[in-house]
Design a protein around this motif. Structure first.
Motif, PDB file in Angstrom:
ATOM      1  N   THR A 105      30.827 -36.326  26.799  1.00 29.03           N
ATOM      2  CA  THR A 105      31.560 -36.480  28.046  1.00 29.03           C
ATOM      3  C   THR A 105      31.212 -35.318  28.978  1.00 29.03           C
ATOM      4  O   THR A 105      30.797 -34.236  28.510  1.00 29.03           O
ATOM      5  CB  THR A 105      33.074 -36.474  27.802  1.00 29.03           C
ATOM      6  OG1 THR A 105      33.464 -35.176  27.312  1.00 29.03           O
ATOM      7  CG2 THR A 105      33.483 -37.566  26.812  1.00 29.03           C
ATOM      8  N   PRO A 106      31.390 -35.494  30.279  1.00 32.28           N
ATOM      9  CA  PRO A 106      31.149 -34.370  31.193  1.00 32.28           C
ATOM     10  C   PRO A 106      32.022 -33.162  30.856  1.00 32.28           C
ATOM     11  O   PRO A 106      31.582 -32.017  31.000  1.00 32.28           O
ATOM     12  CB  PRO A 106      31.503 -34.959  32.559  1.00 32.28           C
ATOM     13  CG  PRO A 106      31.287 -36.428  32.401  1.00 32.28           C
ATOM     14  CD  PRO A 106      31.686 -36.746  30.995  1.00 32.28           C
ATOM     15  N   ASP A 142      26.054 -48.761  28.787  1.00 31.93           N
ATOM     16  CA  ASP A 142      26.640 -47.735  29.656  1.00 31.93           C
ATOM     17  C   ASP A 142      25.534 -46.825  30.174  1.00 31.93           C
ATOM     18  O   ASP A 142      24.366 -46.976  29.800  1.00 31.93           O
ATOM     19  CB  ASP A 142      27.727 -46.934  28.924  1.00 31.93           C
ATOM     20  CG  ASP A 142      27.175 -46.140  27.743  1.00 31.93           C
ATOM     21  OD1 ASP A 142      25.941 -45.979  27.643  1.00 31.93           O
ATOM     22  OD2 ASP A 142      27.987 -45.667  26.922  1.00 31.93           O
ATOM     23  N   ASP A 174      25.924 -43.331  30.128  1.00 29.46           N
ATOM     24  CA  ASP A 174      26.140 -42.001  29.556  1.00 29.46           C
ATOM     25  C   ASP A 174      26.709 -41.026  30.595  1.00 29.46           C
ATOM     26  O   ASP A 174      26.349 -39.853  30.625  1.00 29.46           O
ATOM     27  CB  ASP A 174      24.826 -41.464  28.975  1.00 29.46           C
ATOM     28  CG  ASP A 174      25.035 -40.340  27.969  1.00 29.46           C
ATOM     29  OD1 ASP A 174      26.039 -40.367  27.244  1.00 29.46           O
ATOM     30  OD2 ASP A 174      24.197 -39.417  27.932  1.00 29.46           O
ATOM     31  N   HIS A 175      27.620 -41.512  31.436  1.00 21.88           N
ATOM     32  CA  HIS A 175      28.314 -40.667  32.431  1.00 21.88           C
ATOM     33  C   HIS A 175      27.327 -39.997  33.400  1.00 21.88           C
ATOM     34  O   HIS A 175      27.493 -38.842  33.791  1.00 21.88           O
ATOM     35  CB  HIS A 175      29.156 -39.584  31.743  1.00 21.88           C
ATOM     36  CG  HIS A 175      30.106 -40.090  30.703  1.00 21.88           C
ATOM     37  ND1 HIS A 175      31.288 -40.740  31.007  1.00 21.88           N
ATOM     38  CD2 HIS A 175      30.047 -40.033  29.350  1.00 21.88           C
ATOM     39  CE1 HIS A 175      31.916 -41.052  29.883  1.00 21.88           C
ATOM     40  NE2 HIS A 175      31.186 -40.653  28.872  1.00 21.88           N
ATOM     41  N   ALA A 206      28.757 -38.483  36.806  1.00 20.91           N
ATOM     42  CA  ALA A 206      29.665 -37.365  36.577  1.00 20.91           C
ATOM     43  C   ALA A 206      28.919 -36.132  36.063  1.00 20.91           C
ATOM     44  O   ALA A 206      29.266 -34.995  36.422  1.00 20.91           O
ATOM     45  CB  ALA A 206      30.756 -37.777  35.591  1.00 20.91           C
ATOM     46  N   LYS A 207      27.899 -36.332  35.263  1.00 20.92           N
ATOM     47  CA  LYS A 207      27.124 -35.185  34.779  1.00 20.92           C
ATOM     48  C   LYS A 207      26.310 -34.551  35.909  1.00 20.92           C
ATOM     49  O   LYS A 207      26.191 -33.319  35.981  1.00 20.92           O
ATOM     50  CB  LYS A 207      26.226 -35.613  33.620  1.00 20.92           C
ATOM     51  CG  LYS A 207      27.003 -35.862  32.343  1.00 20.92           C
ATOM     52  CD  LYS A 207      26.153 -36.420  31.217  1.00 20.92           C
ATOM     53  CE  LYS A 207      27.014 -36.687  29.983  1.00 20.92           C
ATOM     54  NZ  LYS A 207      26.282 -37.343  28.887  1.00 20.92           N
TER      55      LYS A 207
END
Length: 343
Positions: free
Chosen positions: A47-48, A108, A110-111, A114-115
């Motif tokens: 997660t970030p 997905d 992989d965020h 946000a990263k």
């Protein structure tokens, strides 16, 4: 060693590769950094918030470091193919109470956004990308924020495309590398070449500086990559058994199991080509495995977690490069020092 200092700000031409899924820890990165070498954190599958915490921890150690991010380049798999494969491997999960046949097909990124926001808001010295080219505005904005940008490439065409983006350096990965191949075309990976040959092909084009990755098994391989034109090398597999590695017991033991006599490239675990020690799961399912990343990664992840905890190496992805025999249990600092002693 001026090339590695200009690119990464360190003195030793060795870089701890980002190993997503657990092996890369902040302790491993800090230990490598303390030797005068460079280390990457692996943002993949985190997660970030978890990435931010690792950045804060490693920044406190005061060593140069980078963060590796997966470019979202999905390899879609049709529902019918996904369901066929899930049904095929269902019996593998039965001993662990897993119903793989009815698993949801999960796709997905992989965020990704946000990263990127995190790395722009709280810049790190170096950001590297794997699995494809980041959009040009991403490269521009990260460089504008003060980060150097690197891209993993696996053949001269990918290298030329990355150079056209204005990146600061290239991670030239041969097919001997452990874990996922960074190829932009997972359905048609480039033909395998020895790392020195691939480095020479790409470093000789007067593009960005090159780091070599894949199959580093000892000092001789380091010297060969440097002689071919690399300013440094990435080391992953050799650090899997390091004291500070987050690799699990089952993975560590498999690396020294004399019955494990070869590595192979497989898509059976994740739907994307990756190199690991050959095991029974690969033998049973490789021929039937579809391309389909990250859907197959999510499908098999509960099985792999359970297998790792149970010591079941034949249902676990045992990522390893062709130099795996050189991996040893020792402090990471000793491993890096041995690799660079005669340079």
């Amino acid at each position: 060693m001026d090339g590695i200092r200009e690119l990464l700000g360190v003195d030793l031409p060795v870089v701890a590769a980002p190993m997503a899924g657990g092996p890369t820890t902040t302790g491993l990165a800090a230990a490598v950094g303390a030797t005068g070498a460079f280390a990457f954190l692996a943002a993949g599958y985190k997660t970030p918030e978890a990435v931010a915490a690792e950045i804060a921890d490693l920044r406190a150690a005061g060593r140069p470091f980078g963060v590796n991010v997966f470019v979202p380049t999905p390899v879609p798999v049709a529902e019918v193919e996904f369901r066929r494969y899930a049904t095929r491997i269902a019996a593998e999960g039965t001993p662990y109470g897993l119903d793989l046949a009815d698993a949801a097909r999960t796709e997905d990124d992989d965020h990704w956004a946000a990263k990127l926001d995190l790395l722009l808001d709280d810049p790190v010295p170096v950001v590297s990308f794997t699995f494809g080219l980041p959009p040009e505005p991403v490269v521009r904005d990260l460089r504008g924020a003060g980060s150097r940008v690197l891209v993993t490439v696996t053949d001269p065409a990918e290298a030329a495309a990355a150079a056209d983006l204005g990146v600061d350096g290239l991670v030239v990965q041969s097919g001997a590398a452990g874990g996922h191949l960074g190829t932009f075309t997972p359905d048609a990976p480039p033909p395998p070449r020895p790392l020195p040959e691939l480095v020479a092909l790409i470093a000789g084009s007067a593009g960005p500086p090159v780091l070599g990755a894949g199959g580093i098994g000892g000092p001789r391989d380091v010297r060969a990559a440097l002689a071919a034109g690399a300013v440094g090398v990435l080391v992953g597999t050799l650090l899997l058994r390091a004291d500070e590695s987050g690799a699990g017991r089952t993975h560590r033991e498999a690396l020294v199991d004399p019955r494990r006599d070869r590595t192979v490239v497989t898509r059976a675990f994740t739907g994307r080509p990756a190199r690991g020690l050959r095991n029974d799961f690969i033998d049973r399912h490789e021929a039937a495995a579809p391309l389909g990343y990250p859907a197959l990664h999510h499908l098999t992840r509960p099985l792999r977690v359970a297998a790792a905890q149970a010591g079941d190496a034949d249902r676990l992805h045992l990522w390893a490069g062709t130099g795996w025999r050189g991996a040893r249990a020792a402090p990471a600092a000793d491993i890096v020092t041995d690799l660079t002693r005669d340079l």
